[in-house]
Scaffold this motif. Structure first.
Motif, short mmCIF file in Angstrom:
data_model
loop_
_atom_site.label_atom_id
_atom_site.label_comp_id
_atom_site.label_asym_id
_atom_site.label_seq_id
_atom_site.Cartn_x
_atom_site.Cartn_y
_atom_site.Cartn_z
N GLY A 62 0.85 -1.19 0.17
CA GLY A 62 -0.18 0.00 -0.04
C GLY A 62 0.79 1.29 0.02
N GLY A 63 2.13 1.00 0.23
CA GLY A 63 2.97 2.35 0.11
C GLY A 63 3.30 2.71 1.31
N ASP A 64 3.38 2.37 2.42
CA ASP A 64 3.43 2.84 3.69
C ASP A 64 4.76 2.16 4.10
OD1 ASP A 64 0.97 4.23 4.08
OD2 ASP A 64 0.04 2.24 4.85
N VAL A 65 5.85 3.39 4.64
CA VAL A 65 7.21 2.86 5.19
C VAL A 65 6.76 2.29 6.77
CG1 VAL A 65 9.24 3.47 5.98
CG2 VAL A 65 8.21 4.18 3.69
N VAL A 66 6.88 1.29 7.17
CA VAL A 66 6.48 0.58 8.44
C VAL A 66 7.99 0.46 9.44
CG1 VAL A 66 4.50 -0.39 8.01
CG2 VAL A 66 6.38 -1.72 7.47
N ALA A 67 9.07 0.29 8.73
CA ALA A 67 10.24 0.15 9.54
C ALA A 67 11.41 0.35 8.57
CB ALA A 67 10.36 -1.30 10.19
N HIS A 68 12.65 0.30 9.07
CA HIS A 68 13.86 0.04 8.27
C HIS A 68 14.63 -1.17 8.65
CE1 HIS A 68 12.94 4.22 7.36
NE2 HIS A 68 13.69 4.24 6.39
N VAL A 69 15.36 -1.93 7.73
CA VAL A 69 16.11 -2.98 8.11
C VAL A 69 17.46 -2.41 8.78
CG1 VAL A 69 18.03 -4.77 7.16
CG2 VAL A 69 15.62 -4.11 5.92
N LYS A 70 17.61 -3.44 9.95
CA LYS A 70 18.85 -2.98 10.64
C LYS A 70 19.93 -4.07 10.36
CE LYS A 70 20.13 -2.64 15.80
NZ LYS A 70 21.08 -3.61 15.90
N ASP A 71 19.59 -5.44 10.63
CA ASP A 71 20.58 -6.38 10.29
C ASP A 71 19.84 -7.70 9.53
OD1 ASP A 71 22.85 -5.54 11.83
OD2 ASP A 71 21.82 -6.03 13.58
N THR A 72 20.65 -8.41 8.86
CA THR A 72 20.07 -9.49 8.03
C THR A 72 20.50 -10.66 8.93
OG1 THR A 72 20.29 -8.33 5.96
CG2 THR A 72 20.11 -10.65 5.99
N VAL A 73 19.57 -11.66 9.13
CA VAL A 73 19.81 -12.71 9.91
C VAL A 73 19.71 -14.15 8.94
CG1 VAL A 73 18.92 -14.23 11.74
CG2 VAL A 73 18.75 -11.89 11.97
N PHE A 74 20.77 -14.98 8.89
CA PHE A 74 20.63 -16.04 7.87
C PHE A 74 20.18 -17.14 9.02
CE2 PHE A 74 23.68 -13.47 5.85
CZ PHE A 74 23.34 -13.33 4.75
N ASP A 75 19.66 -18.27 8.20
CA ASP A 75 19.56 -19.51 8.71
C ASP A 75 20.83 -20.19 9.09
OD1 ASP A 75 20.67 -20.72 6.79
OD2 ASP A 75 18.61 -21.30 5.59
N THR A 76 20.66 -21.00 10.06
CA THR A 76 21.77 -21.70 10.77
C THR A 76 22.95 -22.27 9.81
OG1 THR A 76 20.35 -23.59 11.19
CG2 THR A 76 21.10 -22.05 13.16
N SER A 77 22.42 -22.72 8.71
CA SER A 77 23.47 -23.33 7.69
C SER A 77 24.09 -22.17 6.76
CB SER A 77 22.87 -24.54 7.10
OG SER A 77 21.76 -23.96 6.47
N ALA A 78 23.42 -21.06 6.80
CA ALA A 78 23.79 -19.80 5.89
C ALA A 78 23.82 -19.94 4.52
CB ALA A 78 25.61 -19.30 6.21
N VAL A 79 22.37 -20.36 4.19
CA VAL A 79 21.89 -20.89 2.97
C VAL A 79 21.01 -19.88 2.34
CG1 VAL A 79 20.63 -22.49 1.31
CG2 VAL A 79 22.13 -23.40 3.12
N ARG A 80 20.34 -19.14 3.34
CA ARG A 80 19.38 -17.93 3.00
C ARG A 80 18.91 -17.26 3.79
NH1 ARG A 80 15.86 -19.67 -0.40
NH2 ARG A 80 16.80 -21.63 -0.72
N VAL A 81 18.60 -16.11 3.62
CA VAL A 81 17.82 -14.98 4.83
C VAL A 81 16.75 -15.71 5.59
CG1 VAL A 81 16.98 -12.72 5.06
CG2 VAL A 81 18.60 -12.97 3.39
N ALA A 82 17.00 -15.60 6.87
CA ALA A 82 15.79 -16.12 7.63
C ALA A 82 15.08 -15.05 8.04
CB ALA A 82 16.60 -16.91 8.91
N SER A 83 15.51 -13.82 8.30
CA SER A 83 14.65 -12.71 8.78
C SER A 83 15.80 -11.38 8.86
CB SER A 83 14.13 -12.86 10.33
OG SER A 83 15.33 -12.84 11.22
N PHE A 84 14.73 -10.25 9.07
CA PHE A 84 15.75 -9.05 9.33
C PHE A 84 15.21 -8.53 10.76
CE2 PHE A 84 14.86 -9.08 4.81
CZ PHE A 84 15.91 -9.14 4.34
N THR A 85 16.29 -7.92 11.34
CA THR A 85 15.95 -7.03 12.55
C THR A 85 15.78 -5.67 11.99
OG1 THR A 85 18.24 -6.52 12.82
CG2 THR A 85 17.40 -8.51 14.16
N LEU A 86 14.90 -4.89 12.87
CA LEU A 86 14.26 -3.60 12.11
C LEU A 86 14.62 -2.41 13.35
CD1 LEU A 86 10.86 -5.06 11.29
CD2 LEU A 86 12.64 -4.85 9.64
N THR A 87 14.63 -1.37 12.69
CA THR A 87 14.48 -0.14 13.36
C THR A 87 12.98 0.48 12.93
OG1 THR A 87 15.62 1.16 11.55
CG2 THR A 87 17.05 0.08 13.34
#
Length: 194
Positions: free
Chosen positions: A19-44
């Motif tokens: 819808g075009g609303d900015v709800v947060a900004h990315v702080k850090d990128t978290v990978f899954d434990t095998s470092a194969v893909r992005v698991a989540s983002f922490t936010l500000t």
């Protein structure tokens, strides 16, 4: 294959709803434990000066990772932090600066950045290294910036990345050539004719 994005460039990207609303900004990128893909983002918060949010954005809730924003369907995609604390010990920030070793125990550099596939994949594709002369022969510089494909990693932890001794054959300092090579490997893996 979607474009590649450096993890360092994801910090401060806005998280925007369809819808075009900015709800947060990315702080850090978290990978899954095998470092194969992005698991989540922490936010500000919505502004970069807001400080950390007690919520994160799990990868399955991401509609698309683009060059200028992380797109989500709506603000309901954000999760309270206690629900995702198990992922917090996953590898993210500790990957940056991790020592790179060969399987023979030789230190060959450190991780400067991580390249992930944009779009809907979030797949970790490569590591950008500050390589010692042992990894890149012929370099006059003590440290040379090179790319190593993720597929060549034997193991990844927060403190060390172990690569096969023969990984020198896959190392390049030319990002366009590296992207083309990764695209070819990706297409072959899916059975697409070149």
């Amino acid at each position: 294959m979607n474009g590649l994005t450096a993890v360092r460039s994801l910090a401060t990207l806005p998280v925007v709803t369809l819808g075009g609303d900015v709800v947060a900004h990315v702080k850090d990128t978290v990978f899954d434990t095998s470092a194969v893909r992005v698991a989540s983002f922490t936010l500000t918060g919505r502004t970069l000066l807001s400080g950390p949010l007690p919520r994160d954005l799990p990868w399955p809730a991401v509609h698309c990772l683009g060059p200028d924003a992380v797109m989500i369907r709506d603000a309901g995609a954000l999760c309270d932090l206690p629900l995702s604390m198990a992922r917090r010990d996953a590898v993210r920030g500790r990957l940056l600066g991790a020592q790179v070793l060969t399987e023979d125990g030789e230190a060959v550099g450190t991780v400067l950045d991580v390249l992930v596939e944009a779009g809907t994949s979030g797949r970790l594709v490569a590591f950008r290294l500050a390589a010692n002369r042992e990894l890149v022969h012929g370099s006059r510089h003590r440290r040379h910036r090179v790319y190593v494909p993720r597929g060549e990693a034997l193991s990844v932890t927060g403190r060390a990345l172990v690569i096969p001794s023969h990984a020198r054959t896959y190392v390049t300092d030319d990002l366009p050539a590296f992207v083309a090579r990764v695209g070819e490997r990706h297409d072959r893996g899916r059975g697409v004719a070149s």
